[in-house]
Design a protein around this motif. Structure first.
Motif, PDB file in Angstrom:
ATOM      1  N   ILE A  16       0.964  -0.971  -0.044  1.00 44.70           N
ATOM      2  CA  ILE A  16      -0.180   0.090  -0.407  1.00 44.70           C
ATOM      3  C   ILE A  16       1.169   1.240   0.095  1.00 44.70           C
ATOM      4  O   ILE A  16       0.892   2.608  -0.463  1.00 44.70           O
ATOM      5  N   VAL A  17       1.844   1.370   1.111  1.00 49.66           N
ATOM      6  CA  VAL A  17       3.012   2.222   1.054  1.00 49.66           C
ATOM      7  C   VAL A  17       4.205   2.254  -0.003  1.00 49.66           C
ATOM      8  O   VAL A  17       3.617   3.730  -0.706  1.00 49.66           O
ATOM      9  N   GLY A  18       4.230   1.300  -0.699  1.00 52.81           N
ATOM     10  CA  GLY A  18       4.816   1.692  -2.114  1.00 52.81           C
ATOM     11  C   GLY A  18       4.197   1.887  -3.405  1.00 52.81           C
ATOM     12  O   GLY A  18       4.437   2.252  -4.009  1.00 52.81           O
ATOM     13  N   GLY A  19       2.400   1.555  -3.476  1.00 55.53           N
ATOM     14  CA  GLY A  19       1.846   1.579  -4.626  1.00 55.53           C
ATOM     15  C   GLY A  19       1.750   3.708  -5.052  1.00 55.53           C
ATOM     16  O   GLY A  19       1.269   3.663  -5.206  1.00 55.53           O
ATOM     17  N   LEU A  20       1.911   4.376  -3.215  1.00 56.61           N
ATOM     18  CA  LEU A  20       0.842   4.902  -2.869  1.00 56.61           C
ATOM     19  C   LEU A  20       2.272   5.799  -3.614  1.00 56.61           C
ATOM     20  O   LEU A  20       2.410   7.028  -4.163  1.00 56.61           O
ATOM     21  N   ALA A  21       3.570   5.868  -3.310  1.00 55.90           N
ATOM     22  CA  ALA A  21       4.821   5.886  -2.991  1.00 55.90           C
ATOM     23  C   ALA A  21       5.000   5.962  -4.710  1.00 55.90           C
ATOM     24  O   ALA A  21       5.501   6.613  -5.943  1.00 55.90           O
ATOM     25  N   GLY A  22       4.598   5.091  -6.057  1.00 57.21           N
ATOM     26  CA  GLY A  22       5.259   4.781  -7.369  1.00 57.21           C
ATOM     27  C   GLY A  22       4.148   5.786  -7.944  1.00 57.21           C
ATOM     28  O   GLY A  22       4.515   6.444  -9.147  1.00 57.21           O
ATOM     29  N   ALA A  23       2.882   5.733  -8.152  1.00 57.28           N
ATOM     30  CA  ALA A  23       1.896   6.778  -8.493  1.00 57.28           C
ATOM     31  C   ALA A  23       1.939   8.176  -8.006  1.00 57.28           C
ATOM     32  O   ALA A  23       1.676   8.713  -8.941  1.00 57.28           O
ATOM     33  N   GLY A  24       1.923   7.955  -7.390  1.00 56.57           N
ATOM     34  CA  GLY A  24       2.602   9.993  -6.779  1.00 56.57           C
ATOM     35  C   GLY A  24       4.193  10.377  -7.366  1.00 56.57           C
ATOM     36  O   GLY A  24       4.256  11.112  -8.253  1.00 56.57           O
TER      37      GLY A  24
END
Length: 277
Positions: free
Chosen positions: A237-245
């Motif tokens: 979840i943290v990584g997905g937000l970081a990658g999309a951002g």
């Protein structure tokens, strides 16, 4: 002549997410059970079959729900691509249930093989259903596995947005599922050592729960006894937000606006978000 396509509504979207995630997990867990239980295949066959499972799952659900198949994807799309927040929990629930049911089917079908390879249903074959730090054998700490999941899922979301962004250079002729499948193969081959490249909370927790209910008493812990189950949930979840951002920061905000599309619709070369963050 077929009538104009009508959006199926939330129930249809959830059914698609359930079916698409189930398809993905049937192939992903099935190949690991074959390798770990039957000794047929190797790391490369696992990476390729997971990628093919993703591709097929997208084909199953793409037109109806957008084929998120992953709560980390759903949350990232809500945060950065205008997906409705009210749908996040229902989508994630459907994804978890699809993974759970698929895991039960794999567990049932491979019962004889798994019991022959591991009569006690221990950590030896727990990796068929859920991920472990260092794949259960290598000296990777829980925090190293968390780092790995953040980075791996950031790569996944960054590239999913790049592949599906209609204002960028998306694959032609509806090849996005194939390219995303190849992306998962590449992540498996390059980022599979430290934590088994779950990169998907549903992929890990649904099968982990299914294995616990079917005899794997230590399903929620890793080989050291640590309650590891939360890492493949929080890390993606943290990584997905970081990658999309990061995609929006470096690429998305500089691209021209493209034609609007229905919420949840799988992006195609001629339809995309009208606004960008």
């Amino acid at each position: 002549m077929a009538g104009r396509w009508k959006h199926p509504g939330l129930i249809g979207e959830l059914a698609a997410e359930f079916a698409g995630t189930m398809t993905l997990i049937l192939f992903g867990l099935g190949v690991v059970a074959q390798v770990a239980g039957g000794g047929i295949g190797d790391h490369d066959s696992i990476a390729w079959c997971w990628g093919l499972g993703v591709m097929l799952g997208i084909h199953v659900a793409g037109r109806t729900s957008g084929a998120h198949l992953n709560p980390a994807v759903t949350i990232a799309l809500a945060a950065f691509k205008g997906f409705e927040w009210r749908k996040v929990a229902p989508y994630a629930t459907a994804q978890f249930l699809g993974a759970f049911v698929a895991a039960l089917l794999v567990r049932w079908n491979y019962t004889e093989v798994l019991h022959a390879a591991d009569p006690g249903l221990t950590i030896k074959t727990q990796g068929v259903f859920s991920t472990l730090p260092g794949n259960g054998t290598l000296p990777v700490s829980e925090w190293g596995a968390l780092r790995d999941q953040v980075i791996g899922t950031a790569i996944l979301l960054f590239l999913i947005l790049a592949v599906t962004d209609a204002a960028g250079t998306p694959p032609a002729a509806n090849l996005a599922p194939f390219v995303i499948g190849l992306l998962v193969v590449a992540i498996g081959m390059a980022w599979g050592t430290n934590a088994g490249y779950a990169t998907n909370p549903a992929r890990d927790f649904g099968p982990r729960l299914a294995s616990f209910f079917t005899g794997y008493a230590g399903a929620f812990r890793d080989q050291t006894g640590y309650p590891y189950f939360w890492i493949p949930i929080v890390g993606p979840i943290v990584g997905g937000l970081a990658g999309a951002g990061l995609y929006q920061l470096l690429i998305g905000r500089f691209l021209p606006a493209a034609a609007p599309r229905e919420p949840g619709e799988l992006p195609t070369p001629d339809r995309a978000e009208a606004t960008r963050g």
